[in-house]
Design a protein around this motif. Structure first.
Motif, PDB file in Angstrom:
ATOM      1  N   VAL A  70       7.513 -44.366  14.898  1.00 28.28           N
ATOM      2  CA  VAL A  70       7.295 -43.984  16.300  1.00 28.28           C
ATOM      3  C   VAL A  70       6.962 -45.270  17.054  1.00 28.28           C
ATOM      4  N   PRO A  71       7.723 -45.640  18.067  1.00 27.59           N
ATOM      5  CA  PRO A  71       7.590 -46.983  18.641  1.00 27.59           C
ATOM      6  C   PRO A  71       6.371 -47.187  19.520  1.00 27.59           C
ATOM      7  N   ARG A  72       5.798 -46.100  20.050  1.00 23.66           N
ATOM      8  CA  ARG A  72       4.697 -46.289  21.011  1.00 23.66           C
ATOM      9  C   ARG A  72       3.655 -45.193  20.843  1.00 23.66           C
ATOM     10  N   PHE A  73       2.443 -45.533  21.193  1.00 27.54           N
ATOM     11  CA  PHE A  73       1.333 -44.592  21.175  1.00 27.54           C
ATOM     12  C   PHE A  73       1.439 -43.677  22.393  1.00 27.54           C
ATOM     13  N   THR A  74       1.257 -42.372  22.180  1.00 22.81           N
ATOM     14  CA  THR A  74       1.242 -41.439  23.304  1.00 22.81           C
ATOM     15  C   THR A  74       0.089 -40.465  23.154  1.00 22.81           C
ATOM     16  N   ARG A  75      -0.408 -40.027  24.294  1.00 25.77           N
ATOM     17  CA  ARG A  75      -1.411 -38.975  24.379  1.00 25.77           C
ATOM     18  C   ARG A  75      -1.320 -38.398  25.798  1.00 25.77           C
ATOM     19  N   TYR A  76      -2.029 -37.330  26.037  1.00 28.21           N
ATOM     20  CA  TYR A  76      -2.155 -36.833  27.406  1.00 28.21           C
ATOM     21  C   TYR A  76      -3.041 -37.801  28.184  1.00 28.21           C
ATOM     22  N   GLU A  77      -2.593 -38.210  29.337  1.00 31.27           N
ATOM     23  CA  GLU A  77      -3.423 -39.046  30.210  1.00 31.27           C
ATOM     24  C   GLU A  77      -4.078 -38.219  31.308  1.00 31.27           C
ATOM     25  N   ALA A  78      -3.553 -37.037  31.595  1.00 33.09           N
ATOM     26  CA  ALA A  78      -4.152 -36.137  32.583  1.00 33.09           C
ATOM     27  C   ALA A  78      -5.011 -35.106  31.853  1.00 33.09           C
ATOM     28  N   PRO A  79      -5.940 -34.446  32.555  1.00 32.02           N
ATOM     29  CA  PRO A  79      -6.680 -33.342  31.934  1.00 32.02           C
ATOM     30  C   PRO A  79      -5.717 -32.310  31.350  1.00 32.02           C
ATOM     31  N   ILE A  80      -6.094 -31.761  30.209  1.00 31.13           N
ATOM     32  CA  ILE A  80      -5.201 -30.852  29.482  1.00 31.13           C
ATOM     33  C   ILE A  80      -5.613 -29.423  29.792  1.00 31.13           C
ATOM     34  N   ARG A  81      -4.663 -28.642  30.256  1.00 32.81           N
ATOM     35  CA  ARG A  81      -4.919 -27.247  30.577  1.00 32.81           C
ATOM     36  C   ARG A  81      -3.959 -26.381  29.774  1.00 32.81           C
TER      37      ARG A  81
ATOM     38  N   ARG B  15     -12.812 -20.906  20.900  1.00 35.68           N
ATOM     39  CA  ARG B  15     -13.652 -21.630  19.937  1.00 35.68           C
ATOM     40  C   ARG B  15     -13.081 -23.011  19.650  1.00 35.68           C
ATOM     41  N   LEU B  16     -11.761 -23.093  19.525  1.00 40.45           N
ATOM     42  CA  LEU B  16     -11.130 -24.380  19.249  1.00 40.45           C
ATOM     43  C   LEU B  16     -11.304 -25.340  20.424  1.00 40.45           C
ATOM     44  N   LEU B  17     -11.084 -24.858  21.629  1.00 42.18           N
ATOM     45  CA  LEU B  17     -11.229 -25.735  22.801  1.00 42.18           C
ATOM     46  C   LEU B  17     -12.664 -26.225  22.945  1.00 42.18           C
ATOM     47  N   LEU B  18     -13.624 -25.370  22.626  1.00 42.25           N
ATOM     48  CA  LEU B  18     -15.025 -25.802  22.670  1.00 42.25           C
ATOM     49  C   LEU B  18     -15.268 -26.942  21.697  1.00 42.25           C
ATOM     50  N   ARG B  19     -14.718 -26.828  20.499  1.00 41.24           N
ATOM     51  CA  ARG B  19     -14.878 -27.913  19.526  1.00 41.24           C
ATOM     52  C   ARG B  19     -14.194 -29.192  19.997  1.00 41.24           C
ATOM     53  N   LEU B  20     -13.014 -29.071  20.563  1.00 38.76           N
ATOM     54  CA  LEU B  20     -12.301 -30.257  21.025  1.00 38.76           C
ATOM     55  C   LEU B  20     -13.064 -30.960  22.147  1.00 38.76           C
TER      56      LEU B  20
ATOM     57  N   ASP C  75     -10.889 -33.776  27.523  1.00 37.27           N
ATOM     58  CA  ASP C  75     -10.917 -32.925  28.712  1.00 37.27           C
ATOM     59  C   ASP C  75      -9.832 -31.866  28.553  1.00 37.27           C
ATOM     60  N   ILE C  76     -10.207 -30.745  27.936  1.00 35.25           N
ATOM     61  CA  ILE C  76      -9.250 -29.688  27.642  1.00 35.25           C
ATOM     62  C   ILE C  76      -9.903 -28.350  27.911  1.00 35.25           C
ATOM     63  N   ALA C  77      -9.173 -27.435  28.543  1.00 29.38           N
ATOM     64  CA  ALA C  77      -9.700 -26.125  28.900  1.00 29.38           C
ATOM     65  C   ALA C  77      -8.535 -25.174  29.138  1.00 29.38           C
TER      66      ALA C  77
ATOM     67  N   ALA D 193      -0.372 -24.021  36.188  1.00 26.15           N
ATOM     68  CA  ALA D 193      -1.281 -25.156  36.013  1.00 26.15           C
ATOM     69  C   ALA D 193      -1.307 -25.675  34.581  1.00 26.15           C
ATOM     70  N   ALA D 194      -0.680 -24.972  33.638  1.00 25.88           N
ATOM     71  CA  ALA D 194      -0.738 -25.358  32.230  1.00 25.88           C
ATOM     72  C   ALA D 194       0.202 -26.530  31.946  1.00 25.88           C
ATOM     73  N   ASN D 195      -0.272 -27.489  31.173  1.00 24.58           N
ATOM     74  CA  ASN D 195       0.597 -28.558  30.678  1.00 24.58           C
ATOM     75  C   ASN D 195       0.650 -28.588  29.151  1.00 24.58           C
ATOM     76  N   LEU D 196      -0.072 -27.661  28.511  1.00 27.46           N
ATOM     77  CA  LEU D 196       0.047 -27.432  27.065  1.00 27.46           C
ATOM     78  C   LEU D 196       0.146 -25.920  26.895  1.00 27.46           C
ATOM     79  N   HIS D 197       1.306 -25.465  26.460  1.00 23.73           N
ATOM     80  CA  HIS D 197       1.579 -24.032  26.388  1.00 23.73           C
ATOM     81  C   HIS D 197       1.476 -23.555  24.942  1.00 23.73           C
ATOM     82  N   VAL D 198       0.950 -22.355  24.758  1.00 22.58           N
ATOM     83  CA  VAL D 198       0.945 -21.688  23.451  1.00 22.58           C
ATOM     84  C   VAL D 198       1.672 -20.372  23.632  1.00 22.58           C
ATOM     85  N   GLU D 199       2.800 -20.225  22.950  1.00 23.63           N
ATOM     86  CA  GLU D 199       3.599 -19.003  23.085  1.00 23.63           C
ATOM     87  C   GLU D 199       3.642 -18.278  21.751  1.00 23.63           C
ATOM     88  N   PHE D 200       3.338 -16.976  21.789  1.00 21.04           N
ATOM     89  CA  PHE D 200       3.337 -16.134  20.596  1.00 21.04           C
ATOM     90  C   PHE D 200       4.614 -15.307  20.545  1.00 21.04           C
TER      91      PHE D 200
END
Length: 469
Positions: free
Chosen positions: A87-98, A115-120, A127-129, A136-143
């Motif tokens: 992987v050529p470059r380091f990446t992470r979220y730079e904005a607050p994660i929703r 519970r997981l978000l509280l631990r994180l 900064d995740i909630a 407004a979501a930039n991290l989606h969880v689809e079931f």
């Protein structure tokens, strides 16, 4: 996690082999010994199932690892895919994660996510909630139903994909470069896909590993004995080591776009601040796991490989581990694989290799959970051979580590074995209480009521037939 043909990242279904598959084998292998009197096997009266149990939130145990080793682990987790691609470059979220939820959200999933978000937030300082709205979501969880997921990604129990906002978009783009993690320049929109119709513990496990991958690590390393980022699957929830990795990844001294060399230069100072104890510990300096050993282990654990080929592969993995002089969790895991695949045909070999795996794991500072997995196997052997006292010793030793690791499926199995041993010794009232306790955990760990009752019957079948009336 495994690379898809279009390289998104997945959590392979084969990784769930550890408890169910091993239990199935040991239950067939540990047939009760014959008796000379007229045997009468106890009829298993199925108790009513109690309310589902769950674990209270608890922080992970801080890693017992030198910072020099942790820095190398972080680099390998972020700058290499499991396939070996760089992987050529380091990446992470730079904005607050929703985080937004979509699809057929199963009961309990929202509580697990909270519970997981509280631990994180509290342990990794991210900064995740929950998002206020889907937009407004930039991290989606689809079931989704598991069958629908695996019709597209056959071997994935759950998986995470960059640059998509849901299932339909993933299906359109799954063969394109957009879902290739190695082309990612920043993390802005990622979706985690989780099956909606599995046991609550499986939902939780998927949320832990896949959300953590969406936030940071892209790789799995067999040398990590205290992490979910290891295909041996002993750990099922994020550990103290995992939280330290994520906290370091979101430290201000790192930023998206860094090269491996730039991140390597920044990590020592970051870890000195975050983990001062790690400065005082000697580095282990474990070597990389060679491709030949990984291939042998994956063949040995592959559910679609014929049993004889799996046994050969397990012995090949052990031979490689011995030749490399390993004395770590990978050597122990090689013994564990040989033992597991010997259960049905070579009981003596299975017992010897379980014992050797336990010896190596016990010498590791973070090996208590691994020893507990072995103790479960040996407790089943003890129960099947009528050694009730030994089964009580083994289960009693294993239960605290399993509780700390929050593995309800393994905990339920240990308690079921313990209940049978107590009943063999005539402690009927205590046996009933322990069995009832096991069922509350089994509902969380195994899910469907029929699955819970079948597991109870399988454990009861280990008990030797009773002589006379």
């Amino acid at each position: 996690m495994t690379a898809l043909p279009a390289p998104a990242a997945t959590r392979p279904a084969a990784r769930r082999w550890l408890l169910p598959a091993v239990c199935a084998l040991l239950l067939s292998a540990c047939a009760a010994p014959p008796v000379t009197e007229v045997p009468q096997r106890r009829q298993m009266a199925m108790p009513a199932l109690p309310a589902m149990k769950n674990f209270a939130p608890r922080p992970g145990t801080p890693p017992v690892r030198a910072n020099a080793d942790i820095a190398r682990d972080i680099l390998d987790l972020f700058f290499r895919m499991e396939s070996g691609r760089e992987v050529p470059r380091f990446t992470r979220y730079e904005a607050p994660i929703r985080v937004g939820l979509a699809g057929q959200v199963p009961p309990g999933a929202e509580a697990e996510l909270s519970r997981l978000l509280l631990r994180l937030r509290s342990e990794a300082h991210i900064d995740i909630a929950r998002a206020d709205s889907a937009a407004a979501a930039n991290l989606h969880v689809e079931f989704l139903p598991r069958a629908r997921m695996q019709a597209v990604v056959p071997h994935a129990a759950c998986f995470v994909v960059p640059r998509v906002g849901g299932w339909d978009e993933f299906r359109r783009r799954r063969h394109g470069p957009e879902v290739d993690w190695t082309t990612l320049e920043s993390r802005e929109r990622i979706t985690v896909f989780v099956p909606a119709d599995v046991a609550p513990q499986e939902v939780r496990d998927c949320l832990h590993e896949e959300l953590a991958q969406a936030l940071g690590p892209l790789n799995d390393l067999y040398r990590l004995s205290d992490s979910v980022f290891n295909d041996d699957n002993f750990h099922t929830v994020l550990t103290g080591f995992d939280m330290l990795v994520l906290r370091a990844a979101y430290d201000p001294a790192l930023r998206t776009g860094m090269t491996r060399a730039e991140a390597a230069a920044a990590l020592p100072a970051i870890l000195r601040r975050l983990n001062p104890r790690g400065e005082r510990l000697p580095a282990r300096g474990a070597d990389d796991s060679p491709r030949a050993w990984i291939d042998a282990i994956e063949t040995a654990l592959g559910p679609r490989t014929p049993a004889p080929a799996r046994r050969v592969a397990a012995h090949r993995a052990l031979a490689i581990a011995e030749a490399r002089g390993w004395a770590d969790n990978r050597r122990a895991f090689s013994h564990f694989a040989v033992a597991r695949l010997s259960l049905a045909s070579e009981i003596e070999m299975a017992v010897l290799n379980f014992a050797e795996a336990a010896r190596i794991y016990a010498a590791l500072p973070d090996g208590a959970l691994h020893v507990a997995h072995v103790d479960m196997q040996m407790a089943a052997f003890a129960l099947g051979s009528g050694q009730a006292e030994e089964a009580l010793v083994l289960t009693g030793r294993a239960i605290p580590a399993v509780q700390a690791a929050e593995n309800a499926a393994l905990l339920a199995t240990l308690l079921m074995i313990r209940a049978e041993a107590l009943e063999m010794l005539g402690h009927e009232q205590e046996a009933r209480a322990v069995r009832l306790d096991s069922l509350g955990w089994a509902r969380y760990g195994f899910g469907a009521d029929d699955t819970v009752r079948n597991r109870l019957s399988e454990i009861a079948a280990l008990t030797p037939p009773r002589a006379g009336g």
